[in-house]
Scaffold this motif. Structure first.
Motif, short mmCIF file in Angstrom:
data_model
loop_
_atom_site.label_atom_id
_atom_site.label_comp_id
_atom_site.label_asym_id
_atom_site.label_seq_id
_atom_site.Cartn_x
_atom_site.Cartn_y
_atom_site.Cartn_z
N ASN A 156 -7.78 3.15 2.88
CA ASN A 156 -7.06 4.28 3.13
C ASN A 156 -6.03 4.55 1.99
OD1 ASN A 156 -8.91 5.19 4.62
ND2 ASN A 156 -7.67 4.96 6.43
N SER A 157 -5.67 3.27 1.28
CA SER A 157 -4.48 3.58 0.52
C SER A 157 -4.88 4.12 -0.92
CB SER A 157 -3.72 2.14 0.11
OG SER A 157 -2.70 2.17 -0.65
N ASN A 158 -3.97 4.92 -1.71
CA ASN A 158 -4.09 5.30 -3.03
C ASN A 158 -3.64 4.37 -4.10
OD1 ASN A 158 -5.47 7.76 -2.21
ND2 ASN A 158 -3.60 8.49 -1.27
N ILE A 159 -2.85 3.35 -3.63
CA ILE A 159 -1.95 2.46 -4.70
C ILE A 159 -1.87 1.13 -3.97
CG2 ILE A 159 0.32 2.91 -3.76
CD1 ILE A 159 0.99 2.60 -6.96
N TYR A 160 -2.08 0.27 -4.82
CA TYR A 160 -2.01 -1.23 -4.47
C TYR A 160 -1.19 -1.83 -5.51
CZ TYR A 160 -6.27 0.37 -2.20
OH TYR A 160 -7.04 0.98 -1.46
N VAL A 161 0.05 -2.41 -4.88
CA VAL A 161 0.84 -3.24 -5.63
C VAL A 161 0.75 -4.83 -5.07
CG1 VAL A 161 3.21 -3.81 -6.45
CG2 VAL A 161 2.60 -1.38 -5.92
N ILE A 162 0.29 -5.66 -6.00
CA ILE A 162 -0.08 -6.70 -5.44
C ILE A 162 0.58 -8.15 -6.35
CG2 ILE A 162 -2.26 -6.94 -7.01
CD1 ILE A 162 -3.39 -8.37 -4.07
N GLY A 163 1.14 -9.06 -5.82
CA GLY A 163 1.67 -9.98 -6.56
C GLY A 163 1.32 -11.46 -5.75
N SER A 164 1.75 -12.42 -6.64
CA SER A 164 1.21 -13.71 -6.07
C SER A 164 2.41 -14.30 -5.73
CB SER A 164 0.89 -14.53 -7.27
OG SER A 164 0.64 -16.19 -6.60
N PHE A 165 2.65 -14.42 -4.28
CA PHE A 165 3.81 -15.21 -3.63
C PHE A 165 3.88 -16.61 -4.10
CE2 PHE A 165 5.83 -17.84 -0.43
CZ PHE A 165 7.08 -17.47 -0.57
N SER A 166 2.65 -17.41 -3.84
CA SER A 166 2.54 -18.80 -4.05
C SER A 166 2.65 -19.11 -5.47
CB SER A 166 1.20 -19.54 -3.54
OG SER A 166 0.08 -18.71 -3.79
N GLY A 167 2.37 -18.16 -6.32
CA GLY A 167 2.67 -18.46 -7.93
C GLY A 167 4.03 -18.21 -8.31
N ASN A 168 4.86 -17.83 -7.62
CA ASN A 168 6.46 -17.87 -7.63
C ASN A 168 7.03 -19.10 -7.98
OD1 ASN A 168 9.22 -17.29 -8.00
ND2 ASN A 168 9.06 -15.48 -6.89
N LYS A 169 7.10 -19.69 -8.89
CA LYS A 169 7.55 -21.13 -9.07
C LYS A 169 9.07 -21.37 -8.59
CE LYS A 169 3.71 -22.35 -10.84
NZ LYS A 169 2.63 -22.88 -9.95
N GLN A 170 9.96 -20.16 -8.74
CA GLN A 170 11.40 -20.48 -8.47
C GLN A 170 11.54 -20.41 -6.92
OE1 GLN A 170 13.93 -20.85 -10.77
NE2 GLN A 170 15.02 -21.52 -8.47
N ILE A 171 10.57 -19.60 -5.95
CA ILE A 171 10.67 -19.61 -4.68
C ILE A 171 10.28 -20.88 -4.13
CG2 ILE A 171 9.63 -18.55 -2.63
CD1 ILE A 171 10.49 -16.07 -3.28
N ILE A 172 9.16 -21.40 -4.67
CA ILE A 172 8.45 -22.58 -4.29
C ILE A 172 9.59 -23.77 -4.64
CG2 ILE A 172 6.85 -24.35 -4.68
CD1 ILE A 172 5.77 -21.38 -3.12
N ARG A 173 10.42 -23.70 -5.85
CA ARG A 173 11.14 -24.70 -6.00
C ARG A 173 12.42 -24.66 -5.17
NH1 ARG A 173 10.19 -24.52 -11.29
NH2 ARG A 173 11.27 -22.65 -11.75
N ASN A 174 12.88 -23.57 -4.81
CA ASN A 174 13.83 -23.20 -4.03
C ASN A 174 13.32 -23.73 -2.46
OD1 ASN A 174 15.53 -22.22 -5.85
ND2 ASN A 174 15.15 -20.02 -5.08
N TRP A 175 12.36 -23.62 -2.10
CA TRP A 175 11.95 -23.86 -0.60
C TRP A 175 11.59 -25.28 -0.72
CZ3 TRP A 175 6.89 -26.18 0.63
CH2 TRP A 175 6.78 -26.37 2.01
N LEU A 176 11.37 -25.94 -1.56
CA LEU A 176 11.32 -27.55 -1.70
C LEU A 176 12.85 -28.09 -1.57
CD1 LEU A 176 8.37 -28.20 -4.31
CD2 LEU A 176 8.15 -28.73 -2.11
N LEU A 222 0.78 -1.42 0.07
CA LEU A 222 -0.16 -0.01 -0.03
C LEU A 222 0.95 0.95 -0.11
CD1 LEU A 222 -2.52 -0.99 2.51
CD2 LEU A 222 -2.48 -1.68 0.19
N ASP A 223 0.49 2.32 0.26
CA ASP A 223 1.13 3.60 0.26
C ASP A 223 2.30 3.37 1.16
OD1 ASP A 223 -0.84 4.98 -1.16
OD2 ASP A 223 -1.89 5.64 0.37
N ASN A 224 2.11 3.08 2.47
CA ASN A 224 3.25 3.02 3.22
C ASN A 224 3.00 1.73 4.15
OD1 ASN A 224 4.62 5.39 3.12
ND2 ASN A 224 2.58 6.18 3.49
N HIS A 225 2.73 0.54 3.46
CA HIS A 225 2.31 -0.63 4.55
C HIS A 225 2.50 -1.64 3.47
CE1 HIS A 225 0.61 -2.20 7.93
NE2 HIS A 225 -0.53 -2.80 7.07
#
Length: 164
Positions: free
Chosen positions: A141-161, A101-104
């Motif tokens: 209360n936010s003016n912007i929303y930057v949103i991404g899929s953590f569980s959709g990040n195949k590289q991070i999931i591969r590294n975790w496994l 969010l703006d600052n969160h």
């Protein structure tokens, strides 16, 4: 992917609920000390075995946290709560998102067709809580929303496994 989401949603977030918020909070022990929003995100991920430096991640701007941890092809930038609500309609149950969010920063997910926001809430210094997204003052209360899929990040999931 679903396993990581279930661990965080059904277990880890619940342990952290009630941990107090402070802008400079960096505790790594749930319900002991204070935790800022970025440290809540980085510490919970570290605690499930994601390899990251919780200090370096937590101290980044929310959009940079998302760029580092989420599928880069699926990051969205939205400018209204209505557009966030519209985006969330297409999200699958238990898909774990990180939203800046703006600052969160915090996590979002859908469970039983309801959207939730898990974060260390700075409003009235509430601390860690899981809110129904529609009821979250911080989200609205936010003016912007930057949103991404953590569980959709195949590289991070591969590294975790692989434990790397």
């Amino acid at each position: 992917e679903a396993y990581i989401s279930r661990i965080l949603i059904n277990s880890i977030f619940q342990y952290w609920c009630g941990t107090t918020w402070d802008f400079n909070g960096y505790t790594e022990i749930p319900r002991q000390g204070d935790v800022a929003c970025g440290y809540f995100v980085s510490t919970t991920l570290r605690d499930i075995g994601v390899k990251l430096n919780r200090f370096k991640v937590a101290q980044k701007a929310a959009s940079d946290i998302i760029a580092e941890l989420c599928d880069p092809r699926a990051i969205k930038r939205l400018t209204s709560f209505a557009s966030l609500r519209e985006y969330l309609a297409s999200v699958k149950d238990n898909e774990l998102l990180i939203v800046g969010l703006d600052n969160h920063v915090g996590f979002m997910y859908k469970k039983n067709d309801k959207n939730y926001f898990a974060h260390s809430n700075y409003i009235n210094r509430k601390g860690v809580e899981v809110e129904i997204a529609e009821n979250s003052i911080a989200l609205k209360n936010s003016n912007i929303y930057v949103i991404g899929s953590f569980s959709g990040n195949k590289q991070i999931i591969r590294n975790w496994l692989n434990g790397t």
